[in-house]
Write a protein that holds these residues in place. Structure first.
Motif, PDB file in Angstrom:
ATOM      1  N   LYS A 183      23.796  63.347   3.080  1.00  0.00           N
ATOM      2  CA  LYS A 183      24.156  63.976   1.818  1.00  0.00           C
ATOM      3  C   LYS A 183      25.662  63.946   1.645  1.00  0.00           C
ATOM      4  O   LYS A 183      26.413  64.158   2.579  1.00  0.00           O
ATOM      5  CB  LYS A 183      23.627  65.408   1.774  1.00  0.00           C
ATOM      6  N   LYS A 184      26.079  63.637   0.447  1.00  0.00           N
ATOM      7  CA  LYS A 184      27.509  63.605   0.134  1.00  0.00           C
ATOM      8  C   LYS A 184      27.790  64.678  -0.894  1.00  0.00           C
ATOM      9  O   LYS A 184      27.060  64.813  -1.869  1.00  0.00           O
ATOM     10  CB  LYS A 184      27.905  62.241  -0.435  1.00  0.00           C
ATOM     11  N   GLN A 195      29.002  66.336  -4.072  1.00  0.00           N
ATOM     12  CA  GLN A 195      29.277  65.771  -5.389  1.00  0.00           C
ATOM     13  C   GLN A 195      30.694  66.117  -5.840  1.00  0.00           C
ATOM     14  O   GLN A 195      31.393  65.302  -6.392  1.00  0.00           O
ATOM     15  CB  GLN A 195      28.251  66.281  -6.406  1.00  0.00           C
ATOM     16  N   MET A 247      30.009  67.785   4.789  1.00  0.00           N
ATOM     17  CA  MET A 247      30.614  66.629   5.459  1.00  0.00           C
ATOM     18  C   MET A 247      30.533  66.723   6.981  1.00  0.00           C
ATOM     19  O   MET A 247      30.651  65.721   7.680  1.00  0.00           O
ATOM     20  CB  MET A 247      32.087  66.489   5.038  1.00  0.00           C
ATOM     21  N   THR A 298      32.608  63.464   8.073  1.00  0.00           N
ATOM     22  CA  THR A 298      32.659  62.224   7.306  1.00  0.00           C
ATOM     23  C   THR A 298      32.976  62.551   5.851  1.00  0.00           C
ATOM     24  O   THR A 298      32.208  63.220   5.167  1.00  0.00           O
ATOM     25  CB  THR A 298      31.328  61.443   7.408  1.00  0.00           C
ATOM     26  N   ALA A 299      34.144  62.067   5.426  1.00  0.00           N
ATOM     27  CA  ALA A 299      34.598  62.315   4.056  1.00  0.00           C
ATOM     28  C   ALA A 299      34.309  61.088   3.193  1.00  0.00           C
ATOM     29  O   ALA A 299      34.553  59.953   3.629  1.00  0.00           O
ATOM     30  CB  ALA A 299      36.087  62.616   4.055  1.00  0.00           C
ATOM     31  N   PRO A 300      33.791  61.294   1.998  1.00  0.00           N
ATOM     32  CA  PRO A 300      33.512  60.164   1.103  1.00  0.00           C
ATOM     33  C   PRO A 300      34.785  59.368   0.798  1.00  0.00           C
ATOM     34  O   PRO A 300      35.875  59.940   0.680  1.00  0.00           O
ATOM     35  CB  PRO A 300      32.971  60.822  -0.166  1.00  0.00           C
ATOM     36  N   LYS A 301      34.621  58.067   0.649  1.00  0.00           N
ATOM     37  CA  LYS A 301      35.784  57.191   0.449  1.00  0.00           C
ATOM     38  C   LYS A 301      36.597  57.567  -0.785  1.00  0.00           C
ATOM     39  O   LYS A 301      37.829  57.516  -0.754  1.00  0.00           O
ATOM     40  CB  LYS A 301      35.376  55.722   0.401  1.00  0.00           C
ATOM     41  N   GLU A 315      35.433  52.316   2.899  1.00  0.00           N
ATOM     42  CA  GLU A 315      34.243  53.018   3.387  1.00  0.00           C
ATOM     43  C   GLU A 315      34.565  54.498   3.558  1.00  0.00           C
ATOM     44  O   GLU A 315      35.733  54.881   3.602  1.00  0.00           O
ATOM     45  CB  GLU A 315      33.810  52.439   4.738  1.00  0.00           C
ATOM     46  N   ASP A 316      33.508  55.298   3.689  1.00  0.00           N
ATOM     47  CA  ASP A 316      33.709  56.690   4.034  1.00  0.00           C
ATOM     48  C   ASP A 316      34.484  56.761   5.345  1.00  0.00           C
ATOM     49  O   ASP A 316      34.404  55.849   6.180  1.00  0.00           O
ATOM     50  CB  ASP A 316      32.360  57.398   4.199  1.00  0.00           C
ATOM     51  N   THR A 321      35.202  58.687   8.877  1.00  0.00           N
ATOM     52  CA  THR A 321      34.679  59.638   9.857  1.00  0.00           C
ATOM     53  C   THR A 321      35.791  60.023  10.807  1.00  0.00           C
ATOM     54  O   THR A 321      36.460  59.157  11.378  1.00  0.00           O
ATOM     55  CB  THR A 321      33.488  59.036  10.639  1.00  0.00           C
TER      56      THR A 321
END
Length: 145
Positions: free
Chosen positions: A3-4, A6, A84, A93-96, A139-140, A142
């Motif tokens: 899950k990311k 929003q 995250m 892990t942060a979205p790109k 990419e995301d 990590t």
């Protein structure tokens, strides 16, 4: 990461100048000038913070003459942090798109620090160029603890 988040709530908490140096003897007027760029990321689990570090090294004939490393430390809202966070893997892990945004803010901050530290010197002519962060961060990201 399944899950990311929003929408990621965050705030700039602190700006740091990790390194700054002018090495006048290494500068050669009329020499071949190059710029090396590095990015780094870190996280503070206890304070729910992500740090972005940008390093820029100006070189003249392959010798460093101007070095700046700046950091921006961002508080992350609890709900986004939890989304995250991977407790099992001890990572975040942060979205790109989010990492790109924080990196752009950090590069701009480094640009301002560089200007301020070199103002009224001959080294003020060396500016950080615009950087297409989307080409660098594809990419995301990590961050392992």
């Amino acid at each position: 990461m399944d899950k990311k988040p929003q929408k990621i709530g965050f705030a700039l908490n602190k700006v740091t100048t990790e390194q700054f140096a002018i090495i006048e003897d290494a500068y050669c007027d009329g020499g071949d000038i190059s710029l090396e760029t590095k990015l780094g990321f870190g996280a503070d689990v206890d304070n729910k913070m992500i740090a972005v570090f940008t390093t820029f090294i100006f070189k003249c004939n392959d010798k460093a003459f101007l070095i700046i490393e700046a950091g921006c430390h961002f508080n992350i809202k609890d709900d986004a942090w939890e989304e995250m966070l991977d407790d099992e893997k001890k990572s975040l892990t942060a979205p790109k798109g989010f990492i790109r945004h924080m990196t752009v803010l950090t590069i701009g901050t480094a640009r301002g620090i560089l200007h301020t530290k070199t103002e009224n010197t001959s080294f003020n002519q060396f500016l950080l160029p615009t950087i297409n962060v989307a080409e660098i961060i594809q990419e995301d990201t990590t961050i392992n603890f």
